[in-house]
Design an enzyme around this catalytic site. Structure first.
Site, mmCIF file in Angstrom:
data_model
loop_
_atom_site.group_PDB
_atom_site.id
_atom_site.type_symbol
_atom_site.label_atom_id
_atom_site.label_comp_id
_atom_site.label_asym_id
_atom_site.label_seq_id
_atom_site.Cartn_x
_atom_site.Cartn_y
_atom_site.Cartn_z
ATOM 1 N N GLN A 46 0.880 -1.106 0.012
ATOM 2 C CA GLN A 46 -0.032 0.025 0.015
ATOM 3 C C GLN A 46 0.735 1.204 -0.077
ATOM 4 O O GLN A 46 0.204 2.313 -0.427
ATOM 5 C CB GLN A 46 -0.830 0.013 1.228
ATOM 6 C CG GLN A 46 -1.876 -1.035 0.984
ATOM 7 C CD GLN A 46 -2.851 -1.121 2.374
ATOM 8 O OE1 GLN A 46 -2.612 -1.917 3.456
ATOM 9 N NE2 GLN A 46 -3.970 -0.367 2.209
ATOM 10 N N ASN A 80 -2.540 -11.223 8.300
ATOM 11 C CA ASN A 80 -3.177 -10.035 8.595
ATOM 12 C C ASN A 80 -4.727 -10.257 8.016
ATOM 13 O O ASN A 80 -4.925 -10.928 6.829
ATOM 14 C CB ASN A 80 -2.812 -8.680 7.798
ATOM 15 C CG ASN A 80 -3.941 -7.686 8.039
ATOM 16 O OD1 ASN A 80 -3.830 -7.091 9.032
ATOM 17 N ND2 ASN A 80 -4.604 -7.230 6.930
ATOM 18 N N GLU A 81 -5.702 -10.355 8.778
ATOM 19 C CA GLU A 81 -6.895 -10.663 8.298
ATOM 20 C C GLU A 81 -7.193 -11.577 7.366
ATOM 21 O O GLU A 81 -7.865 -11.513 6.364
ATOM 22 C CB GLU A 81 -7.472 -9.173 7.717
ATOM 23 C CG GLU A 81 -7.249 -8.163 8.642
ATOM 24 C CD GLU A 81 -7.980 -6.640 8.236
ATOM 25 O OE1 GLU A 81 -8.418 -6.536 6.971
ATOM 26 O OE2 GLU A 81 -8.208 -5.903 8.935
ATOM 27 N N HIS A 115 0.530 -9.607 4.572
ATOM 28 C CA HIS A 115 -0.476 -8.362 4.456
ATOM 29 C C HIS A 115 -1.048 -8.752 2.931
ATOM 30 O O HIS A 115 -0.851 -7.633 2.143
ATOM 31 C CB HIS A 115 -0.021 -7.021 5.038
ATOM 32 C CG HIS A 115 -0.928 -6.027 5.467
ATOM 33 N ND1 HIS A 115 -1.086 -5.551 6.637
ATOM 34 C CD2 HIS A 115 -2.084 -5.806 4.580
ATOM 35 C CE1 HIS A 115 -2.124 -4.764 6.521
ATOM 36 N NE2 HIS A 115 -2.850 -4.929 5.580
#
Ligand code: FCB
Length: 439
Positions: free
Chosen positions: A19, A158-159, A114
């Protein structure tokens, strides 16, 4: 002071490699972005924030604002661009990144996955393929050995639930599929990978980076979202909200505690798996918390914001109380909780100052009520590439101008407010008033 936080509370912010870094063409996200219509604004990650070049400037901003911890991710596709081949330049780069963080007095919390996968992993079926588990565990072991001297805090995945539903159910993230039963498999494989990586990291990272007696502190980041029936009288809304809360929130929270993965979606089957080494695989639990949705069993959109509620730029309800039920749900994990993400898409910083302070007051209230919370990492330090929302979701404490090739950063008022809270380890009455709260 109207609210004090426990001594040693970790204040900081979070980012993820894809990101912010820019310029990487070796992962599945980059490939997916090139499809027409993949992002809402038609933009690709491109140079992102040029953070790959400017990381030290960014750490300087965080350090000057009193942050003590920063959550970042290592980009798997840069470090291992081909199976078993590790890229010396990328490794040297991340040593420089971690060294710079330390020099600025920031403790790194390193996420190993991620959302993005190297292309070679994606081409073998990504998280649908059980062989990805062993590949990821090997990568985690490599990183723990390579970077363990600089890193004590690790976040494996992550998630896992967000990645699975966005990529395999809604189909708006890679690989763009619509198959709930595969989504369940993808969650299960990531949870299994977490359990095995937890053990691998503890074996491989014996170096205590900060001399506090602990060489590795390992957890995962769970996205907790409030899910309530839209029409409390409607049996189908009630049932759907219950099932979604179960599969998305509770089942994922339970797995690393019990060692048993039990996931099901009515009509889409189920996964039930006992994984050796998964039970007791959290030294801390990372919680990413943003909002809540009202769940409807009928009609075109299953998730709606509360009628009349104030919304962020992405249409998510601004829900400052939401940290409290999130922490209540996570209490069963019986490990310290670190808020690994929480924030608001607000390009003009119109409501973030107030929503942030109000949220932190609720966080403080939960801690006073017994929640074992050790820190709060704001999403995000910088505006960045917000996946399928492109550059529409501006979450940064610092605004980034993506139309300027130099990508200048500019502090938002929220950065100053958050800095004062971090430095004072509490919320002063005048600061709350300045943020717009009537006390
Ligand atoms: C979380 C992601 C993070 C960012 C925020 C807004 O789900 O972990 O990368 O996109 O949402």
């Amino acid at each position: 002071m109207i609210r004090r936080f426990p001594d040693g509370f970790w204040w900081g912010a979070a980012t993820s490699a894809h990101q912010v870094e820019g310029g990487n063409r070796r992962n599945d996200w980059w490939r997916f972005e090139q499809r027409p219509g993949a992002t809402r604004d038609g933009r690709t990650s491109g140079d992102a924030c040029l953070h790959y070049q400017r990381f030290d400037e960014d750490w300087a901003l965080a350090a000057a604002d009193g942050h003590r911890m920063h959550r970042l991710s290592l980009e798997w596709s840069r470090i291992e661009p081909e199976p078993g081949c590790f890229d010396a330049a990328a490794i040297a780069h991340y040593h420089a990144v971690l060294g710079a963080l330390r020099r600025r007095g920031l403790t790194p919390l390193v996420t190993l996955h991620h959302f993005t996968n190297p292309l070679w992993i994606a081409d073998r079926g990504g998280w649908e393929n059980p062989e990805t588990i062993a590949c990821f565990v090997a990568f985690a072991r490599f990183c723990a050995r390579e970077f363990g001297g600089e890193v004590d805090w690790w976040c494996t995945v992550n998630e896992p639930e967000v990645l699975a539903f966005r990529g395999w159910s809604e189909g708006i993230w890679p690989p763009g599929k619509h198959d709930d039963s595969l989504a369940l498999l993808v969650i299960a494989n990531q949870l299994e990978a977490h359990g095995r990586a937890y053990r691998a990291i503890h074996e491989a990272d014996r170096a205590d980076a900060d001399g506090d007696g602990r060489a590795a502190i390992v957890g995962l980041a769970k996205h907790w979202v409030g899910l309530v029936p839209d029409r409390a009288w409607h049996p189908l809304d009630l049932a759907r909200a219950w099932f979604e809360d179960r599969v998305f929130n509770h089942a994922v929270l339970e797995a690393p505690r019990t060692g048993r993965i039990t996931l099901s979606i009515p009509g889409a089957g189920s996964v039930s798996r006992r994984v050796e080494g998964l039970a007791g695989s959290l030294d801390y639990l990372g919680l990413n918390v943003y909002t809540r949705w009202r769940v409807r069993a009928t009609g075109a959109t299953p998730h709606v914001a509360s009628r009349g509620a104030a919304l962020t730029d992405l249409g998510w309800e601004i829900a400052p109380r939401i940290l409290e039920p999130a922490l209540a749900a996570a209490a069963a994990s019986a490990v310290p909780i670190l808020i690994t993400e929480h924030g608001f898409a607000d390009a003009h910083d119109a409501f973030r100052p107030r929503a942030l302070v109000e949220s932190l007051l609720h966080l403080g209230h939960a801690i006073e009520g017994g929640a074992s919370v050790i820190g709060y990492l704001h999403w995000s330090l910088l505006d960045n590439f917000e996946w399928n929302d492109g550059y529409l979701g501006r979450f940064g404490l610092y605004a980034v101008d993506f139309d300027d090739p130099a990508r200048p950063r500019r502090p938002r008022r929220s950065a100053r407010i958050f800095a004062r809270i971090a430095r004072e380890n509490g919320i002063a009455a005048d600061l709350a008033a300045e943020a717009g709260l009537a006390l």
